[in-house]
Scaffold this active site. Sequence first.
Site, PDB file in Angstrom:
ATOM      1  CE  LYS A   1      -4.415  -1.770   1.141  1.00 54.26           C
ATOM      2  NZ  LYS A   1      -5.662  -1.736   1.862  1.00 54.26           N
TER       3      LYS A   1
ATOM      4  CE  LYS B   1      -5.751  -8.325  -2.080  1.00 59.17           C
ATOM      5  NZ  LYS B   1      -6.608  -8.029  -0.926  1.00 59.17           N
TER       6      LYS B   1
ATOM      7  CE  LYS C   1     -13.169  -3.951   0.282  1.00 55.63           C
ATOM      8  NZ  LYS C   1     -11.954  -3.775   1.103  1.00 55.63           N
TER       9      LYS C   1
HETATM   10  N1  AQP Z   1      -8.810 -11.300  -3.795  1.00 54.15           N
HETATM   11  C1  AQP Z   1      -9.207 -11.846  -2.656  1.00 54.15           C
HETATM   12  N2  AQP Z   1      -9.461 -13.166  -2.594  1.00 54.15           N
HETATM   13  C2  AQP Z   1      -9.880 -13.728  -1.421  1.00 54.15           C
HETATM   14  N3  AQP Z   1     -10.080 -13.034  -0.289  1.00 54.15           N
HETATM   15  C3  AQP Z   1      -9.839 -11.716  -0.322  1.00 54.15           C
HETATM   16  N4  AQP Z   1      -9.927 -10.754   0.604  1.00 54.15           N
HETATM   17  C4  AQP Z   1      -9.572  -9.573   0.063  1.00 54.15           C
HETATM   18  N5  AQP Z   1      -9.251  -9.733  -1.217  1.00 54.15           N
HETATM   19  C5  AQP Z   1      -9.394 -11.060  -1.496  1.00 54.15           C
HETATM   20  C6  AQP Z   1     -10.400 -10.976   1.962  1.00 54.15           C
HETATM   21  O1  AQP Z   1     -11.528 -10.132   2.145  1.00 54.15           O
HETATM   22  C7  AQP Z   1     -11.582  -9.762   3.525  1.00 54.15           C
HETATM   23  C8  AQP Z   1     -11.788  -8.299   3.660  1.00 54.15           C
HETATM   24  O2  AQP Z   1     -10.677  -7.599   3.170  1.00 54.15           O
HETATM   25  P1  AQP Z   1     -10.487  -6.096   3.596  1.00 54.15           P
HETATM   26  O3  AQP Z   1     -11.563  -5.265   3.069  1.00 54.15           O
HETATM   27  O4  AQP Z   1     -10.332  -6.021   5.061  1.00 54.15           O
HETATM   28  O5  AQP Z   1      -9.117  -5.643   2.999  1.00 54.15           O
HETATM   29  P2  AQP Z   1      -8.174  -6.226   1.932  1.00 54.15           P
HETATM   30  O6  AQP Z   1      -7.721  -7.584   2.323  1.00 54.15           O
HETATM   31  O7  AQP Z   1      -7.108  -5.190   1.710  1.00 54.15           O
HETATM   32  O8  AQP Z   1      -9.142  -6.336   0.649  1.00 54.15           O
HETATM   33  P3  AQP Z   1      -9.107  -5.511  -0.698  1.00 54.15           P
HETATM   34  O9  AQP Z   1     -10.262  -5.940  -1.507  1.00 54.15           O
HETATM   35  O10 AQP Z   1      -7.753  -5.666  -1.323  1.00 54.15           O
HETATM   36  O11 AQP Z   1      -9.338  -4.045  -0.206  1.00 54.15           O
HETATM   37  P4  AQP Z   1      -8.495  -2.737  -0.458  1.00 54.15           P
HETATM   38  O12 AQP Z   1      -8.431  -2.587  -1.960  1.00 54.15           O
HETATM   39  O13 AQP Z   1      -9.267  -1.659   0.205  1.00 54.15           O
HETATM   40  O14 AQP Z   1      -7.148  -2.953   0.148  1.00 54.15           O
HETATM   41  C9  AQP Z   1     -10.304 -10.265   4.172  1.00 54.15           C
HETATM   42  O15 AQP Z   1     -10.586 -11.473   4.852  1.00 54.15           O
HETATM   43  C10 AQP Z   1      -9.403 -10.521   3.011  1.00 54.15           C
HETATM   44  O16 AQP Z   1      -8.452 -11.517   3.270  1.00 54.15           O
END
Ligand code: AQP
Length: 335
Positions: A115, A197, A200
Amino acid sequence: MDGKKQVVFSGVQPTGKITIGNYIGSIKNWVPMQEQYDCIFCVVDLHSITVSQIPAELRKNTFDLLSLYLACGLDPQKSILFVQSHVSAHTELAWVLNTIAYVGEMNRMTQFKDKSRKHADNINMGLMDYPVLMASDILLYQTDLVPVGVDQKQHVELARDLAQRFNSRFSPTFVVPDCLTPKVGAKIMSLQEPNAKMSKSDVNENAVVTMFDDKDAILRKFKRAVTDSDTEIRFDKENKPGVSNLLTIYSAFSGETIQKAEERFAGKGYGEFKIAVAESVIEAISPIQSEQKRLAADKAYLENILKEGSEKAERIANRTLQKVYKKVGFIPKLR
Ligand code: AQP
């Protein structure tokens, strides 16, 4: 909560539209856990401001995420559902845990490094401290199990380390939590860069399928998904990451094993395969989408769930926080 069952805690950040990766990696697996465990699920809004947010959008995303939790099957009669910023013990315990977390170990966190690269103009202290706040979220509820996607495994390991460190420096206080990742779909990949990965906050909207996308968008995004120059529909993460990702998504939404899916699509073309994957997603999420829309329109209902949820969460969290304050030597506040 009768205190006899194991405790499950998890959360998602309201940082944007929830992806099918978030759903497969987390929320989908939480639903059946409600029958077996004491479950606490949170919308982790404090985490989300470690990256710049537009306040009005953050408010909307928070309600959208809560209504999505409910539409997916999380039940406020069975689980505690709340918003992280409503329970101040999360930030209070994080402060104490900060004093036993080392700068060196925080610097090594993969998500912090990723990040920091993505948001080079905003490498704030909160971004670095994110895993300590997450440890606080988990440890406050004496959590046994943390169901998350693979990307969060390192953070759960830090929560374990901090629990053990505090327990040995003072005396047994925290349950040391275990991380639970799904067998299929622990890391759903980007549709455009199958070695990265699905996230969002990805700026390329073709890379991400969200739980809010309409049928046409879902179909279009899967049709454009990056595969390879081969023709075989076979699971091979290393050599065929795009096809393997599509097989994983198909398996997660259809309920069919990856092996069965490989047999089903043997000899078929990529075009036909991509449409079938899109259709499996549409079929599974359409009813969730209609229910989410219905619930999101009932703000009073959602606010009431949050009020009741935060009261229940606060009772548990404050018990742990008071124990911690006593152990570190703070004098009790007279009431
Ligand atoms: N691509 C993924 N595949 C499987 N699990 C995923 N998780 C995130 N991306 C994937 C799981 O979703 C849960 C919530 O995640 P989060 O919102 O706390 O943050 P994150 O892991 O940083 O998810 P994002 O989508 O990548 O969000 P941003 O873009 O805001 O950083 C967690 O259980 C995570 O493991």
